[in-house]
Scaffold this motif. Structure first.
Motif, short mmCIF file in Angstrom:
data_model
loop_
_atom_site.label_atom_id
_atom_site.label_comp_id
_atom_site.label_asym_id
_atom_site.label_seq_id
_atom_site.Cartn_x
_atom_site.Cartn_y
_atom_site.Cartn_z
N ASP A 83 0.84 -1.19 0.00
CA ASP A 83 0.00 0.00 0.00
C ASP A 83 0.89 1.25 0.00
N ALA A 84 0.77 2.03 -1.09
CA ALA A 84 1.66 3.20 -1.25
C ALA A 84 1.39 4.28 -0.21
N ARG A 85 0.24 4.19 0.47
CA ARG A 85 -0.08 5.22 1.45
C ARG A 85 0.68 5.02 2.76
N VAL A 86 1.29 3.81 2.90
CA VAL A 86 2.05 3.54 4.11
C VAL A 86 3.44 4.15 3.97
N LYS A 87 3.87 4.84 5.01
CA LYS A 87 5.19 5.45 5.01
C LYS A 87 6.23 4.35 4.88
N SER A 88 7.19 4.56 3.98
CA SER A 88 8.12 3.48 3.69
C SER A 88 8.91 3.07 4.94
N GLY A 89 8.88 1.78 5.23
CA GLY A 89 9.62 1.24 6.38
C GLY A 89 8.88 1.35 7.70
N ALA A 90 7.78 2.13 7.73
CA ALA A 90 7.09 2.36 9.01
C ALA A 90 6.07 1.26 9.28
N VAL A 91 6.57 0.05 9.35
CA VAL A 91 5.72 -1.12 9.63
C VAL A 91 6.41 -1.91 10.73
N ALA A 92 5.76 -2.08 11.86
CA ALA A 92 6.42 -2.75 12.98
C ALA A 92 5.51 -3.77 13.64
N PRO A 93 5.90 -5.05 13.59
CA PRO A 93 5.18 -6.06 14.36
C PRO A 93 5.62 -5.94 15.82
N THR A 94 4.66 -5.87 16.73
CA THR A 94 5.01 -5.67 18.13
C THR A 94 4.21 -6.59 19.04
N LEU A 95 4.74 -6.77 20.24
CA LEU A 95 4.02 -7.47 21.30
C LEU A 95 4.12 -6.61 22.53
N SER A 96 3.09 -6.65 23.35
CA SER A 96 3.13 -5.83 24.55
C SER A 96 2.80 -6.66 25.77
N VAL A 97 3.42 -6.24 26.86
CA VAL A 97 3.10 -6.91 28.12
C VAL A 97 3.16 -5.84 29.21
N ASN A 98 2.22 -5.95 30.16
CA ASN A 98 2.20 -4.97 31.24
C ASN A 98 2.98 -5.48 32.44
N LEU A 101 4.62 -14.29 27.46
CA LEU A 101 3.29 -14.66 27.00
C LEU A 101 3.25 -16.11 26.52
N GLY A 102 4.41 -16.65 26.20
CA GLY A 102 4.49 -18.00 25.69
C GLY A 102 4.01 -18.13 24.25
N TRP A 103 4.25 -17.06 23.43
CA TRP A 103 3.83 -17.10 22.03
C TRP A 103 4.94 -17.63 21.14
N ARG A 104 4.52 -18.10 19.94
CA ARG A 104 5.51 -18.59 18.99
C ARG A 104 6.17 -17.41 18.27
N SER A 105 7.26 -17.74 17.54
CA SER A 105 8.09 -16.63 17.06
C SER A 105 7.46 -15.80 15.93
N ASP A 106 6.41 -16.32 15.24
CA ASP A 106 5.79 -15.47 14.22
C ASP A 106 4.47 -14.87 14.72
N GLU A 107 4.24 -14.99 16.02
CA GLU A 107 3.00 -14.46 16.57
C GLU A 107 3.24 -13.10 17.24
N TYR A 108 2.32 -12.19 16.91
CA TYR A 108 2.46 -10.84 17.46
C TYR A 108 1.10 -10.36 17.98
N ALA A 109 1.13 -9.29 18.76
CA ALA A 109 -0.12 -8.71 19.26
C ALA A 109 -0.66 -7.67 18.28
N ALA A 110 0.29 -7.00 17.58
CA ALA A 110 -0.15 -5.92 16.69
C ALA A 110 0.84 -5.72 15.56
N LEU A 111 0.31 -5.27 14.42
CA LEU A 111 1.18 -4.79 13.36
C LEU A 111 0.91 -3.29 13.26
#
Ligand SMILES: Nc1ncnc2c1ncn2[C@@H]1O[C@H](COP(=O)(O)OP(=O)(O)OP(=O)(O)O)[C@@H](O)[C@H]1O
Ligand SMILES: [Mg+2]
Lengths: 379, 236
Positions: free
Chosen positions: A81-96, A199-209
């Motif tokens: 998608d050209a509307r996405v800023k180039s490189g500004a894509v981050a898979p993340t996981l969060s924990v409190n 969290l005990g997640w697998r390596s390709d699992e994320y909470a958010a992109l």
């Protein structure tokens, strides 16, 4: 050209009057530029503060807290998608987690990801106030407010408690300032492995992109497109989440337009009345000129030129005054800087001149209609 | 026999409408030749200024025609009339009507500038005309910094600037003392001889009228007398 010469001479002869009206236009245009730029810059700064260093369109699992696979299917939608800023894509996981120094404790949200993509969203590396930008397995980057509160500095090890009474000890590698004290107090960054292990997640699992866009206000349209293509995921965009802010900005924007409109109306009335008075004062001269054979169009042009000279002179002075005000404002110690947009400045200048020309319509009509015999007979 | 410059036929002028209307001119007809030096006399309110304004294309008659060089000016539009006012006639009014914003030279140049004549030549001609009227040296003075007599002479210079075929003057010396009055008429004569301009001068002063070659008398809007006058300049 004779009309211009006469216009110039008329204005010269009533110098004080001309100076006042030029000053009037100048103040009007300066206020227009200053207020307009102030409001847009303030709004840009507020929007920037809100979304500048966070995700603008976020993909998550359908139910909150679940993980989802960030695979080729998902990445293709985002990256193509050209509307996405180039490189500004981050898979993340969060924990409190919770930090405690014995008598006081503070909850911290640890966002895990790799430094490069986190940087693309939040440019953490560029906003460090201490330490180095490094996110190895045992590292943590904490915010300025958090570090100040507990007098922590790079190199210090801190112990955090997580749900299920799990504990981790991490070393502060750097302290960041993302511009918002809320973020600086509550947010921390770690490598992806830290939350993943907790969290005990697998390596390709994320909470958010998380993604950022070239034009942040495209977010609604982008979200709609992605929803259609990723039906099994949830797409959240910033405008939905910040409705109150946007409504506030909008009403602020419209009150600013109101101010600008009224200022311009005042300027228009000022020029119109000055020119009307001038036309009355110069009735005798216009009559004499017409008796000598000046035609109606040329006589009318005298006031068109007067309006042009006043409009251009006032507008140029207004630009100077406006930039002077903006320059003065830069020393006022505001939390944001005003950058006047060239388009807006040109628009304001154009309005100043157009308003001046429009306000010459009545005197021009009067002048064109004047019959020299009225003046000659009147003596 | 000189060529006919102007032909007025059956000129009528009614101001206003209904009960309050004034019949200022009734059937005035006469012919003026090139270079003639004539005067119009008559009592106050007889219609002299009205006639002059019609001839000067500042006003339009209720009936009748004004023909210049064979051209009926009643058939012309406003821009063409303005052009003709600029090139064909010069005006001198009782009150000088100078433009106070401009210098003496600029005032005199104004008709040439309005007519779009070449500036350099016009400037020379303006200086020459000012010289003719004894105003050399006053070129750069403001028009509002002159004496009454000087102002009127500047106004005459301005009226002559485009070398009009006809100079119309409405009580040109009404505001001047006898010495200045004398001077102005001498100038008219001199200029008329040098430029070939015809003069039509309104005056209520019989003594002044006696100094012209032809006297037209208006009474209650009618042309009642048109006499040749043999004027002999006083011995120098
Ligand atoms: N604009 C006008 N509206 C109505 N009546 C007018 C107008 N101008 C002139 N009159 C009337 O027309 C008549 C002739 O006026 P005009 O000015 O031609 O007289 P005049 O011979 O020039 O007089 P004077 O020697 O006083 O200048 C007068 O009765 C005058 O009142
Ligand atoms: Mg009169």
């Amino acid at each position: 050209m004779l009309s211009l010469k006469i216009a110039w001479r008329f204005l010269q002869k009533s110098r004080v009057q001309s100076a006042f009206i030029i000053a009037g236009i100048a103040v009007g245009i300066a206020v227009q530029i200053f207020v307009g730029s102030l409001i847009t810059s303030l709004q840009d700064s507020l929007v920037q503060q809100t979304i500048g260093s966070t995700s603008q369109v976020t993909i998550t699992a359908l139910s909150e807290g679940d993980s989802f696979k960030v695979d080729e299917r998902v990445l293709a939608v985002v990256r193509n998608d050209a509307r996405v800023k180039s490189g500004a894509v981050a898979p993340t996981l969060s924990v409190n987690g919770l930090y405690s120094n014995g008598n006081e404790s503070t909850p911290l949200t640890l966002k895990g990801g790799d430094l490069k993509s986190l940087d693309a969203l939040s440019s953490i590396s560029g906003r460090l106030t201490a330490g180095t930008a490094r996110l190895n397995r045992g590292d943590i980057l904490v915010g300025k407010d958090f570090a100040d509160k507990y007098a922590l500095s790079p190199g210090t090890k801190i112990q955090l408690t997580f749900p299920g009474n799990k504990e981790r000890t991490l070393t502060i590698s750097g302290v960041f300032d993302l511009g918002s004290s809320q973020v600086n107090a509550r947010q921390a960054f770690v490598s992806a492995e830290v939350p993943r292990a907790l969290l005990g997640w697998r390596s390709d699992e994320y909470a958010a992109l998380e993604t950022q866009l070239v034009a942040p206000f495209d977010s609604a349209a982008v979200a709609t497109d992605w929803r259609a293509r990723l039906k099994d995921l949830r797409i959240v965009e910033w405008q939905e989440q910040n409705k109150d802010l946007l409504t506030a900005l909008q009403s602020q924007g419209s009150s600013s337009y109101m101010i600008q409109a009224f200022v311009l109306i005042a300027v228009a009335l000022g020029i119109a009345s000055t020119l009307a008075i001038s036309a009355v004062q110069k009735t005798r001269q216009i009559g004499i000129l017409k008796a000598m054979g000046m035609n109606d169009a040329a006589a009318g042009r005298i006031f068109l030129w007067q309006a042009t000279i006043l409009g251009v002179g006032g507008t140029l002075s207004g630009l100077a005054l406006g930039f002077f005000l903006l320059f003065g404002f830069s020393f006022a110690g505001a939390s944001f800087s005003i950058t006047p947009k060239p388009g807006f400045v040109a628009f304001s200048a154009g309005i100043g001149i157009v308003v001046a020309l429009l306000s010459s319509i009545i005197p021009i009509r009067k002048t064109s209609a004047l019959d020299p015999i009225e003046v000659i007979q009147g003596g | 026999m000189a060529d006919v410059l102007l032909e007025a036929t059956g000129l009528d002028k009614v101001y206003g409408e209904g009960d309050t209307s004034t019949h200022a001119l009734r059937g005035v007809s006469f012919t003026l030749n090139e270079g003639e030096f004539a005067s119009i006399v008559g009592q106050s309110g007889s219609g002299k200024s009205t006639l002059l304004n019609l001839l000067g294309l500042l006003d339009t008659p209720t009936a009748g025609t004004v023909v210049y060089h064979g051209q009926d000016v009643g058939k012309l539009g406003k821009p063409a009339l303005a052009k003709l006012r600029n090139s064909l006639v010069g005006f001198v009014f009782q009150f000088h009507h100078l433009l106070p914003e401009f210098s003496v030279l600029e005032n005199v140049l104004m008709p040439a500038l309005i007519g779009g004549r070449p500036p350099m030549e016009s400037r020379k001609l303006a200086e020459e005309t000012l010289g003719l009227l004894g105003l050399t040296g006053l070129e750069d003075k403001g028009a509002d910094q002159l004496s009454g007599g000087q102002k009127q002479r500047v106004a005459i210079a301005r009226a002559l600037m485009n070398r009009p075929a006809l100079l119309l003057a409405d009580e040109p010396t009404g505001n001047l003392d006898t010495v200045n009055t004398e001077q102005v008429y001498k100038l008219f004569r001199q200029v008329g001889a040098e430029t070939g301009t015809a003069f039509l001068i309104v005056t209520h002063d019989r003594a002044v009228a006696q100094q012209t070659d032809r006297i037209l008398e208006v009474r209650d809007g009618e042309l009642v007398q048109d006499v040749r006058n043999s004027y002999l300049p006083p011995a120098q």
